[in-house]
Design a protein around this motif. Structure first.
Motif, PDB file in Angstrom:
ATOM      1  N   LEU A 136       0.822  -1.207   0.000  1.00  0.00           N
ATOM      2  CA  LEU A 136       0.000   0.000   0.000  1.00  0.00           C
ATOM      3  C   LEU A 136       0.854   1.253   0.000  1.00  0.00           C
ATOM      4  CD1 LEU A 136      -2.819  -0.911   2.537  1.00  0.00           C
ATOM      5  CD2 LEU A 136      -2.938  -0.868   0.049  1.00  0.00           C
ATOM      6  N   GLY A 137       2.135   1.120   0.113  1.00  0.00           N
ATOM      7  CA  GLY A 137       2.992   2.290   0.147  1.00  0.00           C
ATOM      8  C   GLY A 137       4.326   1.961   0.781  1.00  0.00           C
ATOM      9  N   ALA A 138       5.079   2.992   1.088  1.00  0.00           N
ATOM     10  CA  ALA A 138       6.395   2.812   1.708  1.00  0.00           C
ATOM     11  C   ALA A 138       6.789   4.105   2.392  1.00  0.00           C
ATOM     12  CB  ALA A 138       7.440   2.436   0.646  1.00  0.00           C
ATOM     13  N   TYR A 139       7.766   3.997   3.291  1.00  0.00           N
ATOM     14  CA  TYR A 139       8.313   5.158   3.985  1.00  0.00           C
ATOM     15  C   TYR A 139       7.247   5.967   4.728  1.00  0.00           C
ATOM     16  CZ  TYR A 139      12.590   4.232   1.385  1.00  0.00           C
ATOM     17  OH  TYR A 139      13.731   3.642   0.868  1.00  0.00           O
ATOM     18  N   GLY A 140       6.240   5.275   5.228  1.00  0.00           N
ATOM     19  CA  GLY A 140       5.194   5.964   5.957  1.00  0.00           C
ATOM     20  C   GLY A 140       4.210   6.701   5.087  1.00  0.00           C
ATOM     21  N   MET A 141       4.273   6.495   3.778  1.00  0.00           N
ATOM     22  CA  MET A 141       3.371   7.155   2.836  1.00  0.00           C
ATOM     23  C   MET A 141       2.456   6.124   2.186  1.00  0.00           C
ATOM     24  SD  MET A 141       5.954   9.915   1.065  1.00  0.00           S
ATOM     25  CE  MET A 141       7.433   8.904   1.208  1.00  0.00           C
ATOM     26  N   THR A 142       1.261   6.564   1.838  1.00  0.00           N
ATOM     27  CA  THR A 142       0.283   5.691   1.217  1.00  0.00           C
ATOM     28  C   THR A 142       0.218   5.976  -0.275  1.00  0.00           C
ATOM     29  OG1 THR A 142      -1.053   5.598   3.222  1.00  0.00           O
ATOM     30  CG2 THR A 142      -2.153   5.011   1.167  1.00  0.00           C
ATOM     31  N   GLY A 143       0.251   4.921  -1.076  1.00  0.00           N
ATOM     32  CA  GLY A 143       0.148   5.085  -2.521  1.00  0.00           C
ATOM     33  C   GLY A 143       1.026   4.099  -3.251  1.00  0.00           C
ATOM     34  N   SER A 144       0.478   3.460  -4.266  1.00  0.00           N
ATOM     35  CA  SER A 144       1.244   2.505  -5.067  1.00  0.00           C
ATOM     36  C   SER A 144       1.087   2.790  -6.557  1.00  0.00           C
ATOM     37  CB  SER A 144       0.793   1.072  -4.756  1.00  0.00           C
ATOM     38  OG  SER A 144      -0.606   0.944  -4.970  1.00  0.00           O
ATOM     39  N   SER A 145       0.701   4.021  -6.889  1.00  0.00           N
ATOM     40  CA  SER A 145       0.596   4.422  -8.294  1.00  0.00           C
ATOM     41  C   SER A 145       1.994   4.491  -8.897  1.00  0.00           C
ATOM     42  CB  SER A 145      -0.086   5.785  -8.402  1.00  0.00           C
ATOM     43  OG  SER A 145       0.679   6.768  -7.712  1.00  0.00           O
ATOM     44  N   PRO A 146       2.104   4.507 -10.229  1.00  0.00           N
ATOM     45  CA  PRO A 146       3.436   4.574 -10.855  1.00  0.00           C
ATOM     46  C   PRO A 146       4.264   5.763 -10.373  1.00  0.00           C
ATOM     47  CG  PRO A 146       1.784   3.978 -12.497  1.00  0.00           C
ATOM     48  CD  PRO A 146       1.035   4.292 -11.238  1.00  0.00           C
ATOM     49  N   LYS A 147       3.634   6.926 -10.196  1.00  0.00           N
ATOM     50  CA  LYS A 147       4.396   8.103  -9.773  1.00  0.00           C
ATOM     51  C   LYS A 147       4.878   7.962  -8.334  1.00  0.00           C
ATOM     52  CE  LYS A 147       3.014  11.506 -13.090  1.00  0.00           C
ATOM     53  NZ  LYS A 147       2.955  12.955 -13.374  1.00  0.00           N
ATOM     54  N   MET A 148       4.079   7.343  -7.477  1.00  0.00           N
ATOM     55  CA  MET A 148       4.528   7.136  -6.104  1.00  0.00           C
ATOM     56  C   MET A 148       5.612   6.072  -6.037  1.00  0.00           C
ATOM     57  SD  MET A 148       3.215   9.315  -4.100  1.00  0.00           S
ATOM     58  CE  MET A 148       3.581   8.613  -2.495  1.00  0.00           C
ATOM     59  N   ARG A 149       5.486   5.032  -6.841  1.00  0.00           N
ATOM     60  CA  ARG A 149       6.537   4.010  -6.872  1.00  0.00           C
ATOM     61  C   ARG A 149       7.864   4.616  -7.347  1.00  0.00           C
ATOM     62  NH1 ARG A 149       4.886  -1.219  -6.190  1.00  0.00           N
ATOM     63  NH2 ARG A 149       2.641  -1.605  -6.264  1.00  0.00           N
ATOM     64  N   GLN A 150       7.777   5.521  -8.320  1.00  0.00           N
ATOM     65  CA  GLN A 150       8.984   6.203  -8.772  1.00  0.00           C
ATOM     66  C   GLN A 150       9.587   7.041  -7.650  1.00  0.00           C
ATOM     67  OE1 GLN A 150       8.326   9.160 -11.810  1.00  0.00           O
ATOM     68  NE2 GLN A 150      10.470   9.222 -12.415  1.00  0.00           N
ATOM     69  N   LEU A 151       8.723   7.721  -6.870  1.00  0.00           N
ATOM     70  CA  LEU A 151       9.208   8.517  -5.741  1.00  0.00           C
ATOM     71  C   LEU A 151       9.883   7.622  -4.703  1.00  0.00           C
ATOM     72  CD1 LEU A 151       9.385  11.225  -4.242  1.00  0.00           C
ATOM     73  CD2 LEU A 151       7.113  10.759  -3.299  1.00  0.00           C
ATOM     74  N   TYR A 152       9.304   6.455  -4.413  1.00  0.00           N
ATOM     75  CA  TYR A 152       9.913   5.532  -3.453  1.00  0.00           C
ATOM     76  C   TYR A 152      11.296   5.081  -3.932  1.00  0.00           C
ATOM     77  CZ  TYR A 152       5.080   5.114  -1.741  1.00  0.00           C
ATOM     78  OH  TYR A 152       3.828   5.369  -1.261  1.00  0.00           O
ATOM     79  N   ARG A 153      11.412   4.806  -5.233  1.00  0.00           N
ATOM     80  CA  ARG A 153      12.714   4.379  -5.767  1.00  0.00           C
ATOM     81  C   ARG A 153      13.756   5.487  -5.610  1.00  0.00           C
ATOM     82  NH1 ARG A 153       9.336   1.964  -9.757  1.00  0.00           N
ATOM     83  NH2 ARG A 153       9.635   3.742 -11.159  1.00  0.00           N
TER      84      ARG A 153
END
Length: 442
Positions: A136-153
């Motif tokens: 559902l997300g990472a780093y305490g943030m919610t979201g698994s959209s392509p743009k959020m996955r890019q931010l996590y990377r």
């Protein structure tokens, strides 16, 4: 071979974890952590959907930090505690409110197995409802959209270095949340995190806020004040809205970053500081440099690593999970609502969210306080119910809803743009930009 189900155990002493391991529960693998910070990091790296928290006293864990951990929507939590603790005035309401279930000590294999199985099943169902199996997300943030996955990377890489970071993104999109994530998961995690909004401090006070002052430095300086740069030494200084920093202060900040030294107002002593600067802005700093409003040398000093937080309208697929998380975090004891109606969800999906996540939180919080409905409606959220032709595109529906909402708010506020912006939860500049784009006549 049957896949093992995973559980995270938060146990400060390790005694209860040892008892749990001794049970040898088939099909389960448990990982122990001894601090809440370690639990948050473990869940970010490799999310488990079952968490167990061991209590050896009512005050075993700081309430605010524990609430942050239990707020994760993707984990079902079980409390492990002595039976007598349930009768305590503090712990009992907390268990009832935040935990899926509790298990009183001593541990019982059969009873605990049922509790774990039920919690695991519920967590799996909740994840399937929001269309996510395990992420559902990472780093305490919610979201698994392509743009959020890019931010996590990108954050994956940023936390391994100690370079300055410049975070861009619209107001309310979560820039400070990203900055706190970089701090929490970097080598500076044990150092301080000092946040300063450069646009919220009058120009005459910014120098003192940044660098501090000595007693007697000026009228009213009755005691020494440590500035934010010095206070952040060993950790992170987060400078929000860096584009609003006056030009004369930009030179002083650049000098401090280059020399790694500061001088308090009213002193001649140069103090060494070890600080990582993370700056954030909603304006185009490159254009501000071209316009002469921002120093080019400071821009390049800050813009070593660049991150962009996507606007909520750019990751609308994250909205159902994000709205549910905000709902759970904001729901108080007296709230009647138990969720969102399908009409409310459709209205949220169609809305353009000019105020981003901050606007979402404001609308949900207001609705929870004021609504008497079991399921929140578009009206509760201050949104117009989505109607019209099924052939219209999502973009067309968003534009129509956005125009109708702004026009209605302007009419209610008698075309007072400042009052309308406050009602909608956006800045006046953002509202003017939307009025121009939608060709609304004032």
């Amino acid at each position: 071979m049957k896949l093992q189900r995973r559980g995270l155990v938060l146990d400060g002493s390790g005694v209860i974890f040892a008892e749990l391991e001794a049970l040898g529960l088939a099909g389960w693998a448990f990982q122990m952590v001894s601090t809440i910070d370690a639990a948050l990091k473990a869940l970010s790296r490799d999310p488990a959907i079952i968490g167990l928290v061991a209590f050896d006293s009512p005050h075993a864990w700081p309430a605010a930090e524990l609430d942050q951990l239990l707020a994760r929507p993707d984990v079902e939590w079980i409390a492990l505690l002595e039976e007598g603790l349930l009768r305590g005035e503090r712990l009992s309401p907390e268990v009832l409110r935040n935990f899926h279930d509790f298990h009183s000590l001593p541990l019982d294999r059969a009873r605990l197995g049922c509790t774990l199985g039920h919690a695991h099943g519920k967590a799996a169902l909740l994840r399937s409802e929001v269309g996510q199996c395990s992420d559902l997300g990472a780093y305490g943030m919610t979201g698994s959209s392509p743009k959020m996955r890019q931010l996590y990377r990108q954050i994956d890489k940023v936390i391994t270095v100690d370079a300055p970071v410049l975070i861009g993104g619209e107001s309310g999109s979560g820039k400070e949340l990203v900055a706190r994530a970089i701090h929490r998961y970097s080598a500076r995690a044990h150092g301080p995190f000092i946040a300063m909004n450069c646009g919220a401090i009058s120009p005459g006070l910014i120098h003192s806020e940044l660098f501090g002052y000595e007693r007697g430095a000026f009228t009213g300086a009755s005691q020494r004040k440590v500035g934010n740069v010095e206070a952040a030494s060993g950790g992170v200084l987060f400078l929000d809205e860096i584009g609003d920093l006056p030009l004369e202060m930009q030179a002083s900040l650049l000098r401090a970053l280059q020399d790694r030294t500061i001088t308090r107002v009213g002193s001649t002593e140069r103090l060494h500081v070890d600080v990582r600067v993370i700056a954030a802005t909603h304006v185009d700093l490159a254009r501000a440099v071209s316009d002469g409003r921002f120093r080019e040398d400071l821009f390049y000093r800050l813009n070593v690593v660049r991150l962009k937080v996507p606007a909520l309208r750019e990751r609308v697929e994250d909205l159902p999970a994000l709205a549910q998380q905000v709902f759970e975090e904001c729901r108080g004891k007296g709230a009647q609502a138990r969720g969102f109606s399908s009409a409310a969800m459709n209205a949220m999906m169609a809305h353009s969210w000019p105020g981003n996540v901050r606007e979402l939180r404001n609308r949900v919080q207001h609705a929870l306080v004021m609504s008497d409905n079991r399921l929140l409606t578009p009206a509760d959220l201050g949104l117009v119910e989505v109607v019209g032709s099924v052939d219209s595109t999502l973009g067309e529906r968003r534009t129509a809803v956005e125009r109708e909402l702004i026009e209605a708010s302007l009419k209610k506020c008698r075309n007072n743009v400042s009052a309308t912006a406050r009602q909608l939860g956006v800045s006046r500049v953002t509202l003017y930009r939307m009025i121009d784009r939608l060709k609304i006549v004032l």
